[in-house]
Design a protein around this motif. Structure first.
Motif, PDB file in Angstrom:
ATOM      1  N   LEU A  91      -3.273  -7.012  -0.307  1.00 30.49           N
ATOM      2  CA  LEU A  91      -2.376  -6.629   0.784  1.00 30.49           C
ATOM      3  C   LEU A  91      -2.689  -5.224   1.294  1.00 30.49           C
ATOM      4  CD1 LEU A  91       1.037  -8.043  -0.509  1.00 30.49           C
ATOM      5  CD2 LEU A  91      -0.348  -8.920   1.377  1.00 30.49           C
ATOM      6  N   LEU A  92      -2.959  -4.306   0.356  1.00 28.80           N
ATOM      7  CA  LEU A  92      -3.285  -2.944   0.780  1.00 28.80           C
ATOM      8  C   LEU A  92      -4.603  -2.898   1.543  1.00 28.80           C
ATOM      9  CD1 LEU A  92      -2.197  -0.851  -2.336  1.00 28.80           C
ATOM     10  CD2 LEU A  92      -1.091  -0.965  -0.101  1.00 28.80           C
ATOM     11  N   GLU A  93      -5.589  -3.684   1.117  1.00 31.29           N
ATOM     12  CA  GLU A  93      -6.862  -3.725   1.850  1.00 31.29           C
ATOM     13  C   GLU A  93      -6.661  -4.304   3.250  1.00 31.29           C
ATOM     14  OE1 GLU A  93      -9.595  -5.900  -0.586  1.00 31.29           O
ATOM     15  OE2 GLU A  93      -9.891  -4.233  -1.974  1.00 31.29           O
ATOM     16  N   ALA A  94      -5.869  -5.381   3.333  1.00 30.78           N
ATOM     17  CA  ALA A  94      -5.601  -5.984   4.643  1.00 30.78           C
ATOM     18  C   ALA A  94      -4.851  -5.006   5.534  1.00 30.78           C
ATOM     19  CB  ALA A  94      -4.797  -7.274   4.483  1.00 30.78           C
ATOM     20  N   ALA A  95      -3.872  -4.297   4.966  1.00 35.93           N
ATOM     21  CA  ALA A  95      -3.126  -3.312   5.754  1.00 35.93           C
ATOM     22  C   ALA A  95      -4.046  -2.174   6.185  1.00 35.93           C
ATOM     23  CB  ALA A  95      -1.961  -2.769   4.935  1.00 35.93           C
ATOM     24  N   GLY A  96      -4.975  -1.753   5.316  1.00 35.66           N
ATOM     25  CA  GLY A  96      -5.918  -0.692   5.681  1.00 35.66           C
ATOM     26  C   GLY A  96      -6.837  -1.120   6.812  1.00 35.66           C
ATOM     27  N   VAL A  97      -7.317  -2.362   6.743  1.00 35.84           N
ATOM     28  CA  VAL A  97      -8.185  -2.875   7.818  1.00 35.84           C
ATOM     29  C   VAL A  97      -7.406  -2.955   9.121  1.00 35.84           C
ATOM     30  CG1 VAL A  97      -9.408  -4.945   8.609  1.00 35.84           C
ATOM     31  CG2 VAL A  97      -9.743  -4.108   6.271  1.00 35.84           C
ATOM     32  N   GLU A  98      -6.164  -3.447   9.050  1.00 33.95           N
ATOM     33  CA  GLU A  98      -5.337  -3.550  10.260  1.00 33.95           C
ATOM     34  C   GLU A  98      -5.042  -2.167  10.831  1.00 33.95           C
ATOM     35  OE1 GLU A  98      -0.975  -5.185  11.700  1.00 33.95           O
ATOM     36  OE2 GLU A  98      -1.752  -5.797   9.746  1.00 33.95           O
ATOM     37  N   ALA A  99      -4.729  -1.224   9.962  1.00 37.94           N
ATOM     38  CA  ALA A  99      -4.442   0.136  10.430  1.00 37.94           C
ATOM     39  C   ALA A  99      -5.681   0.748  11.067  1.00 37.94           C
ATOM     40  CB  ALA A  99      -3.954   1.000   9.272  1.00 37.94           C
ATOM     41  N   ALA A 100      -6.845   0.528  10.456  1.00 33.69           N
ATOM     42  CA  ALA A 100      -8.091   1.072  11.022  1.00 33.69           C
ATOM     43  C   ALA A 100      -8.374   0.464  12.392  1.00 33.69           C
ATOM     44  CB  ALA A 100      -9.246   0.817  10.069  1.00 33.69           C
ATOM     45  N   SER A 101      -8.135  -0.851  12.523  1.00 29.81           N
ATOM     46  CA  SER A 101      -8.385  -1.482  13.828  1.00 29.81           C
ATOM     47  C   SER A 101      -7.389  -0.974  14.878  1.00 29.81           C
ATOM     48  CB  SER A 101      -8.313  -3.004  13.710  1.00 29.81           C
ATOM     49  OG  SER A 101      -7.000  -3.425  13.416  1.00 29.81           O
ATOM     50  N   ARG A 102      -6.134  -0.745  14.463  1.00 28.62           N
ATOM     51  CA  ARG A 102      -5.152  -0.209  15.414  1.00 28.62           C
ATOM     52  C   ARG A 102      -5.520   1.218  15.826  1.00 28.62           C
ATOM     53  NH1 ARG A 102       0.975  -2.029  13.728  1.00 28.62           N
ATOM     54  NH2 ARG A 102       0.672  -4.267  14.017  1.00 28.62           N
ATOM     55  N   VAL A 103      -5.972   2.013  14.855  1.00 26.82           N
ATOM     56  CA  VAL A 103      -6.377   3.389  15.192  1.00 26.82           C
ATOM     57  C   VAL A 103      -7.561   3.361  16.142  1.00 26.82           C
ATOM     58  CG1 VAL A 103      -7.420   5.472  14.217  1.00 26.82           C
ATOM     59  CG2 VAL A 103      -5.427   4.464  13.114  1.00 26.82           C
ATOM     60  N   GLN A 104      -8.521   2.478  15.871  1.00 29.47           N
ATOM     61  CA  GLN A 104      -9.699   2.381  16.745  1.00 29.47           C
ATOM     62  C   GLN A 104      -9.291   1.921  18.140  1.00 29.47           C
ATOM     63  OE1 GLN A 104     -12.672  -0.265  15.253  1.00 29.47           O
ATOM     64  NE2 GLN A 104     -14.211   0.371  16.727  1.00 29.47           N
ATOM     65  N   ALA A 105      -8.361   0.950  18.215  1.00 29.63           N
ATOM     66  CA  ALA A 105      -7.900   0.472  19.527  1.00 29.63           C
ATOM     67  C   ALA A 105      -7.156   1.580  20.263  1.00 29.63           C
ATOM     68  CB  ALA A 105      -6.996  -0.743  19.343  1.00 29.63           C
ATOM     69  N   ALA A 106      -6.336   2.339  19.519  1.00 33.47           N
ATOM     70  CA  ALA A 106      -5.609   3.438  20.147  1.00 33.47           C
ATOM     71  C   ALA A 106      -6.583   4.504  20.658  1.00 33.47           C
ATOM     72  CB  ALA A 106      -4.621   4.046  19.149  1.00 33.47           C
ATOM     73  N   ARG A 107      -7.611   4.812  19.843  1.00 36.43           N
ATOM     74  CA  ARG A 107      -8.610   5.800  20.298  1.00 36.43           C
ATOM     75  C   ARG A 107      -9.351   5.307  21.541  1.00 36.43           C
ATOM     76  NH1 ARG A 107     -11.075   7.716  14.471  1.00 36.43           N
ATOM     77  NH2 ARG A 107      -9.326   9.059  13.935  1.00 36.43           N
ATOM     78  N   ALA A 108      -9.673   4.023  21.569  1.00 38.55           N
ATOM     79  CA  ALA A 108     -10.365   3.460  22.730  1.00 38.55           C
ATOM     80  C   ALA A 108      -9.468   3.533  23.959  1.00 38.55           C
ATOM     81  CB  ALA A 108     -10.771   2.019  22.449  1.00 38.55           C
ATOM     82  N   GLU A 109      -8.185   3.231  23.758  1.00 42.41           N
ATOM     83  CA  GLU A 109      -7.254   3.290  24.888  1.00 42.41           C
ATOM     84  C   GLU A 109      -7.093   4.723  25.371  1.00 42.41           C
ATOM     85  OE1 GLU A 109      -2.609   2.223  25.930  1.00 42.41           O
ATOM     86  OE2 GLU A 109      -3.510   1.401  24.116  1.00 42.41           O
ATOM     87  N   ILE A 110      -6.986   5.666  24.424  1.00 43.49           N
ATOM     88  CA  ILE A 110      -6.861   7.076  24.806  1.00 43.49           C
ATOM     89  C   ILE A 110      -8.116   7.535  25.545  1.00 43.49           C
ATOM     90  CG2 ILE A 110      -6.755   9.423  23.885  1.00 43.49           C
ATOM     91  CD1 ILE A 110      -4.854   8.332  21.714  1.00 43.49           C
ATOM     92  N   ALA A 111      -9.293   7.122  25.045  1.00 43.41           N
ATOM     93  CA  ALA A 111     -10.544   7.496  25.719  1.00 43.41           C
ATOM     94  C   ALA A 111     -10.602   6.900  27.123  1.00 43.41           C
ATOM     95  CB  ALA A 111     -11.740   7.035  24.893  1.00 43.41           C
TER      96      ALA A 111
END
Length: 139
Positions: A91-111
């Motif tokens: 669960l922690l690995e899945a949450a980490g992957v999801e959080a990383a993808s959300r951070v990457q999506a947020a960075r892409a949106e901000i860019a």
């Protein structure tokens, strides 16, 4: 001294008769009762010893079964704990992957928003610069 006459023999016969009569009437039944009592006590002692032996055996069996149950419960608890830790890790690995993808999506949106804002402002730079210069010179 002692005279051996007819009264002596009468008393001797009387003594023997009393002895036989007491043996038949009193001493014999008492001996039988004492013998029965001794046999009863012996059988009771055998029963007590067999009961004690049986109770000890049952107690040892109970303690063995209790130890086996404790061992099984400990093994089950450890297995469940290991399973829970593995599930937690997943669960922690899945949450980490999801959080990383959300951070990457947020960075892409901000860019993307930053690039859009930069393009919008690049076209207005000369207009804004001339307004700023006019305000500075007018003042």
């Amino acid at each position: 001294m002692i005279d051996l006459n007819a009264t002596f023999f009468v008393q001797l016969v009387n003594f023997v008769l009393i002895l036989i009569l007491l043996n038949v009437i009193l001493i014999g039944p008492i001996r039988k009762v004492l013998k029965k009592r001794a046999e009863f006590m012996a059988s009771q002692m055998e029963g007590i010893e067999s009961f004690t032996t049986s109770a000890d055996t049952k107690l040892k069996d109970y303690e063995g079964a209790l130890d086996a149950a404790r061992t099984a419960a400990t093994a089950g608890r450890l297995a469940m704990k290991a399973s829970g830790q593995a599930k937690e890790k997943e669960l922690l690995e899945a949450a980490g992957v999801e959080a990383a993808s959300r951070v990457q999506a947020a960075r892409a949106e901000i860019a993307s928003q930053s690039a859009t804002a930069k393009k919008a402002l690049e076209g207005k730079v000369s207009v804004l610069a001339s307004k700023a210069v006019a305000k500075v010179l007018a003042a």
